[in-house]
Design an enzyme around this catalytic site. Sequence first.
Site, PDB file in Angstrom:
ATOM      1  N   ARG A   1      -9.767  -5.675 -45.103  1.00  0.00           N
ATOM      2  CA  ARG A   1      -8.987  -6.919 -45.095  1.00  0.00           C
ATOM      3  C   ARG A   1      -7.948  -6.969 -46.218  1.00  0.00           C
ATOM      4  O   ARG A   1      -7.585  -8.060 -46.690  1.00  0.00           O
ATOM      5  CB  ARG A   1      -9.893  -8.148 -45.166  1.00  0.00           C
TER       6      ARG A   1
ATOM      7  N   LYS B   1       7.264  -6.795 -43.943  1.00  0.00           N
ATOM      8  CA  LYS B   1       6.918  -6.587 -42.532  1.00  0.00           C
ATOM      9  C   LYS B   1       6.492  -5.150 -42.312  1.00  0.00           C
ATOM     10  O   LYS B   1       7.101  -4.214 -42.827  1.00  0.00           O
ATOM     11  CB  LYS B   1       8.133  -6.854 -41.648  1.00  0.00           C
TER      12      LYS B   1
ATOM     13  N   GLU C   1      22.128  -0.105 -41.246  1.00  0.00           N
ATOM     14  CA  GLU C   1      21.529  -1.330 -41.796  1.00  0.00           C
ATOM     15  C   GLU C   1      22.397  -1.915 -42.916  1.00  0.00           C
ATOM     16  O   GLU C   1      22.455  -3.131 -43.106  1.00  0.00           O
ATOM     17  CB  GLU C   1      20.108  -1.062 -42.315  1.00  0.00           C
TER      18      GLU C   1
ATOM     19  N   LYS D   1      18.643  -8.463 -48.750  1.00  0.00           N
ATOM     20  CA  LYS D   1      17.437  -8.657 -47.945  1.00  0.00           C
ATOM     21  C   LYS D   1      16.378  -9.463 -48.703  1.00  0.00           C
ATOM     22  O   LYS D   1      15.730 -10.336 -48.138  1.00  0.00           O
ATOM     23  CB  LYS D   1      16.872  -7.300 -47.499  1.00  0.00           C
TER      24      LYS D   1
ATOM     25  N   GLU E   1       9.657 -15.689 -41.410  1.00  0.00           N
ATOM     26  CA  GLU E   1      10.697 -15.688 -40.388  1.00  0.00           C
ATOM     27  C   GLU E   1      10.704 -16.935 -39.535  1.00  0.00           C
ATOM     28  O   GLU E   1      10.614 -16.872 -38.312  1.00  0.00           O
ATOM     29  CB  GLU E   1      10.567 -14.427 -39.507  1.00  0.00           C
TER      30      GLU E   1
ATOM     31  N   ARG F   1      15.565 -15.532 -42.040  1.00  0.00           N
ATOM     32  CA  ARG F   1      15.175 -14.132 -41.943  1.00  0.00           C
ATOM     33  C   ARG F   1      15.530 -13.535 -40.584  1.00  0.00           C
ATOM     34  O   ARG F   1      15.719 -12.333 -40.456  1.00  0.00           O
ATOM     35  CB  ARG F   1      13.667 -13.995 -42.209  1.00  0.00           C
TER      36      ARG F   1
ATOM     37  N   ASN G   1      17.846  -9.584 -37.814  1.00  0.00           N
ATOM     38  CA  ASN G   1      17.706  -8.958 -36.501  1.00  0.00           C
ATOM     39  C   ASN G   1      19.052  -8.743 -35.820  1.00  0.00           C
ATOM     40  O   ASN G   1      19.090  -8.313 -34.665  1.00  0.00           O
ATOM     41  CB  ASN G   1      16.813  -9.830 -35.608  1.00  0.00           C
TER      42      ASN G   1
ATOM     43  N   HIS H   1      19.582  -5.975 -33.412  1.00  0.00           N
ATOM     44  CA  HIS H   1      18.275  -5.364 -33.146  1.00  0.00           C
ATOM     45  C   HIS H   1      17.657  -5.766 -31.809  1.00  0.00           C
ATOM     46  O   HIS H   1      16.770  -5.085 -31.326  1.00  0.00           O
ATOM     47  CB  HIS H   1      17.294  -5.702 -34.279  1.00  0.00           C
TER      48      HIS H   1
ATOM     49  N   HIS I   1      16.799  -2.476 -30.291  1.00  0.00           N
ATOM     50  CA  HIS I   1      15.414  -2.015 -30.130  1.00  0.00           C
ATOM     51  C   HIS I   1      15.124  -1.618 -28.692  1.00  0.00           C
ATOM     52  O   HIS I   1      14.434  -0.643 -28.419  1.00  0.00           O
ATOM     53  CB  HIS I   1      14.429  -3.119 -30.545  1.00  0.00           C
TER      54      HIS I   1
ATOM     55  N   HIS J   1      17.414   5.138 -34.576  1.00  0.00           N
ATOM     56  CA  HIS J   1      17.453   3.697 -34.837  1.00  0.00           C
ATOM     57  C   HIS J   1      18.851   3.204 -35.217  1.00  0.00           C
ATOM     58  O   HIS J   1      19.334   2.200 -34.681  1.00  0.00           O
ATOM     59  CB  HIS J   1      16.452   3.358 -35.955  1.00  0.00           C
TER      60      HIS J   1
END
Lengths: 343, 343
Positions: A106, A128, A170, A212, A222, A226, A230, A233, A237, A247
Amino acid sequence: METISPGRLKTTYLFNQSFASLLKLLPEGKVVIVTDDHVYKAQQEKFSNIPVITVPSGEATKQQKTVDDIIAALLKLQADKSTVIVAVGGGVVTDMAGYAASIYKRGVRLALAPTSILAMVDAAVGGKNGVDVGLYKNMVGTVYQPEYILFDYHFLSTLPQEEWVNGFAEIIKHACIKDAALFEELSNTSLSFYQHDPARLASLVERNVRIKKVIVEEDEFETGDRKLLNFGHTVGHAIENVHHLPHGHAISVGMVIAATLSEELAGLPMGDTRRLITLLNAYGLTTAVKFNLDTIWEILLMDKKRANDSMNFILLRAIGDGIIMPIPLTQLKALITAYLERS
Amino acid sequence: METISPGRLKTTYLFNQSFASLLKLLPEGKVVIVTDDHVYKAQQEKFSNIPVITVPSGEATKQQKTVDDIIAALLKLQADKSTVIVAVGGGVVTDMAGYAASIYKRGVRLALAPTSILAMVDAAVGGKNGVDVGLYKNMVGTVYQPEYILFDYHFLSTLPQEEWVNGFAEIIKHACIKDAALFEELSNTSLSFYQHDPARLASLVERNVRIKKVIVEEDEFETGDRKLLNFGHTVGHAIENVHHLPHGHAISVGMVIAATLSEELAGLPMGDTRRLITLLNAYGLTTAVKFNLDTIWEILLMDKKRANDSMNFILLRAIGDGIIMPIPLTQLKALITAYLERS
């Protein structure tokens, strides 16, 4: 050294420092390195006397099965709650190791040492992590902040040209959504300029990490700004895995489509999409690819940014000024169809 | 209705309310139920018109593979960030569904409807979730608070006797570490008393939820008092899977061992271990089992409570007064060996 504290953990950013200096901050005998076989081959002399878990390199391994293998290896090493996982690699490694660290017992300690431009300015920053599920990208994961992120630019000396290009996609994205001056700087320089000027490269990386970092600090989970990250993306994606595009190239195409939609829906001045295409091409990025909308659409429907019958799409009001706009799925499909017919 | 807010989410406790009243709080068309085949058979009329993901019942399925199947089913249902996962079942179901909710798309909405005493007073409360890795219990998981926990005592009408006994082991644990008056009450009543008096049962469940809730509120990530909840669980977990003992019986044995050590190390008055054994037996729980220390020890070494060369063990200073004490592994092994030789 400075810290941010999104969520329960503070992240300390170690800019322009060596891997050895990161190790000095961590308890001896409690470090486990997670890396991939490429990085291991190139950097193994840095890892002497530290247990290393190696995963196969490449996006195809970014699946739960590989994380299961990392967990099994941690158990075999009798890693406990005081263990520190140090991820050394590109985004695939930092994503998988970060996810494994967040779920093993955990949650155990975590430090990231990104070895690519892409991981430095994007994947490693913000907490993330996750894995793909089949073709669906990042469908499973957590938001889990590392204690340290190390920026050791020596890792870049063995980075293939293709990966430099990926990373700059990016950087251009950051310029588009938040930093018009950076867009200008990039337009007036070149990839090879940064590759040959370590000081300018270091300052470019730091500038992008800050963009960022500020967004993430304000919106760890998000719910707002945030989402801007994207940009490019959503479609990117979807075409990345179907067309086996790297990518950077995939989101480059995605940014061009999003900019085209922005001229129609968000008041982006005519001609700015053209400026973006010119910049992307100058940094070696693909800006158009023939794709079958039906195949892509199936994947788009699974996107995390979809909510019921609309998609939270990222558009530009101007270069350097991104906004979030929910677009009904029917309208989105019509707009992309029109784009494909024109291009 | 009242709320606590450990971490980023508030949990609302719905005591003594119906499953239908939980559904009324959730957006229509966005609910996915996760349950096991036993509960599904007994309760399916409650689930009409709601998509249901069913997992096989039993502790043996509490593995990553089953969570992978839940994720695949969520993808197939096109579950998105606004989906609410409602877990209906015992601790195995609430643990796996809670874990799946925390990692699917990096976290979706979650409500728990525990159907056993054990899940009501323990597993469903506090946000801990996870799966076993082979024989190692709860080695992988997260801490993720549900939005709602529903206590619908009608679910208990089909609970097998064995599961009542299991659940009361955790109730006796709460009495041992935090509530001497509850220990007295339990000593003066019986399992069948609570089974035949719904009002007293409801108040017993609520009292136990509050004990755990207060501890969790103060220590979500188990840096302090939350460790007390592991009373009986260190040795208990280790013998549970090796000897295929039900959870309640395994921790019952674990509590007796911990109480014996408490007389030696923590000043627990002589004779209190005997009182505990009498109480556990009165509620149908096993209090001794022959086990091979070497096999158990291998598993103990993997326990999440181990840190380097010692184990954070939970002992009692008195009935109702638990404490955390780090015991060096060598001393712990000697003490358990002595216990085994005496018993």
